[in-house]
Design a protein around this motif. Sequence first.
Motif, PDB file in Angstrom:
ATOM      1  N   PHE A  82       0.880  -0.860  -0.071  1.00  0.00           N
ATOM      2  CA  PHE A  82       0.081  -0.345  -0.280  1.00  0.00           C
ATOM      3  C   PHE A  82       0.565   1.420   0.171  1.00  0.00           C
ATOM      4  O   PHE A  82       2.074   1.210   0.727  1.00  0.00           O
ATOM      5  CB  PHE A  82      -0.726   0.210   0.603  1.00  0.00           C
ATOM      6  CG  PHE A  82      -2.119  -0.221   1.208  1.00  0.00           C
ATOM      7  CD1 PHE A  82      -3.772  -0.065   0.313  1.00  0.00           C
ATOM      8  CD2 PHE A  82      -2.663  -1.988   2.071  1.00  0.00           C
ATOM      9  CE1 PHE A  82      -3.951  -0.895  -0.202  1.00  0.00           C
ATOM     10  CE2 PHE A  82      -3.958  -2.073   1.090  1.00  0.00           C
ATOM     11  CZ  PHE A  82      -4.773  -1.480   0.498  1.00  0.00           C
ATOM     12  N   ASN A  86      -1.856   4.603  -4.278  1.00  0.00           N
ATOM     13  CA  ASN A  86      -2.766   3.019  -4.627  1.00  0.00           C
ATOM     14  C   ASN A  86      -3.699   3.847  -4.139  1.00  0.00           C
ATOM     15  O   ASN A  86      -4.666   2.900  -4.150  1.00  0.00           O
ATOM     16  CB  ASN A  86      -2.212   2.302  -4.602  1.00  0.00           C
ATOM     17  CG  ASN A  86      -1.808   1.804  -3.408  1.00  0.00           C
ATOM     18  OD1 ASN A  86      -1.957   1.641  -2.382  1.00  0.00           O
ATOM     19  ND2 ASN A  86      -0.413   0.392  -3.618  1.00  0.00           N
ATOM     20  N   LEU A  87      -3.899   4.091  -2.589  1.00  0.00           N
ATOM     21  CA  LEU A  87      -4.673   4.291  -2.144  1.00  0.00           C
ATOM     22  C   LEU A  87      -6.397   4.972  -3.188  1.00  0.00           C
ATOM     23  O   LEU A  87      -7.743   5.283  -2.866  1.00  0.00           O
ATOM     24  CB  LEU A  87      -5.705   4.819  -0.264  1.00  0.00           C
ATOM     25  CG  LEU A  87      -4.137   3.867   0.667  1.00  0.00           C
ATOM     26  CD1 LEU A  87      -3.999   5.013   1.892  1.00  0.00           C
ATOM     27  CD2 LEU A  87      -5.322   3.086   1.169  1.00  0.00           C
ATOM     28  N   ALA A  92      -5.612  -1.118  -6.521  1.00  0.00           N
ATOM     29  CA  ALA A  92      -4.952  -1.837  -5.984  1.00  0.00           C
ATOM     30  C   ALA A  92      -6.499  -2.841  -5.078  1.00  0.00           C
ATOM     31  O   ALA A  92      -6.541  -3.614  -4.540  1.00  0.00           O
ATOM     32  CB  ALA A  92      -4.444  -0.283  -4.920  1.00  0.00           C
ATOM     33  N   TRP A 126      -0.751  -7.103   2.953  1.00  0.00           N
ATOM     34  CA  TRP A 126      -0.263  -6.242   2.784  1.00  0.00           C
ATOM     35  C   TRP A 126       0.119  -4.990   3.714  1.00  0.00           C
ATOM     36  O   TRP A 126      -0.047  -5.312   4.208  1.00  0.00           O
ATOM     37  CB  TRP A 126      -1.173  -5.209   1.297  1.00  0.00           C
ATOM     38  CG  TRP A 126      -0.613  -5.797  -0.209  1.00  0.00           C
ATOM     39  CD1 TRP A 126      -0.293  -7.190   0.017  1.00  0.00           C
ATOM     40  CD2 TRP A 126      -1.380  -5.592  -0.956  1.00  0.00           C
ATOM     41  NE1 TRP A 126      -0.735  -8.236  -1.812  1.00  0.00           N
ATOM     42  CE2 TRP A 126      -1.183  -6.940  -2.717  1.00  0.00           C
ATOM     43  CE3 TRP A 126      -1.444  -4.178  -1.439  1.00  0.00           C
ATOM     44  CZ2 TRP A 126      -1.384  -6.638  -3.420  1.00  0.00           C
ATOM     45  CZ3 TRP A 126      -2.299  -3.563  -2.958  1.00  0.00           C
ATOM     46  CH2 TRP A 126      -2.013  -5.007  -3.674  1.00  0.00           C
TER      47      TRP A 126
END
Length: 222
Positions: A82, A86-87, A92, A126
């Motif tokens: 993370f 990519n949040l 994702a 992750w």
Amino acid sequence: MSKQIAARMLGDDYQALYFWLKVCEMFQPHNNIEKVGYEYDQIKAFDDVVVFYNEKVPDKSMTPIVADYFQLKFHVTNSEYFTYENLMDPKAINATSVSILQRIHNAQKEFTPTGEHIRFYIVTPWHPHPDDALKELISNEDGQIRLDKLSQGGPRSKFGKVREAWKDHLGVATDDELMTALKPVRFNLGTRTITELQAQLNESLLINGFKPISNTLSLIHI
């Protein structure tokens, strides 16, 4: 069996194990849990597991919490991380149009306008990327985003760039609006493997007087 189907089935196991762990906690009076929901569709973005409390429980800032909403994202390997970027990327979380950050913001606006009293947990094996600003922003105390840290520096600083990117992505104008949107978020990253979760569940089942899952059986369908 295709890798996609296997991954989906493992994800179902991951969710089910987490649910039953919370159910076991419900039988321990000190947890003050009233009920536990599975696929509880009140908040679509955080419907995998939901915990409701008999009495409000304080978070670390002593704000009373009435419910916790958990979204579980299982991944077969730890080949990805993370990051703060990519949040903002729907891919994702295997989505097509709405990122996890947008889902959090939408839920926050509807269900907790002040950002208080309920929490949204992102649970996944992750980890945050070791070189990404997100790693410095997640508290190891409770998984909350360290809003004091995020507030540091001007727009061109390391955390200022995160603030500006997230504000633009969410369509909010001020830092205060961003902090309110992020206040209920909790990250539970780098969670245990499915095998370890099963072992943890067996311990919880025994503690609460239930029959554990025999190690001659497996939840893994591959």
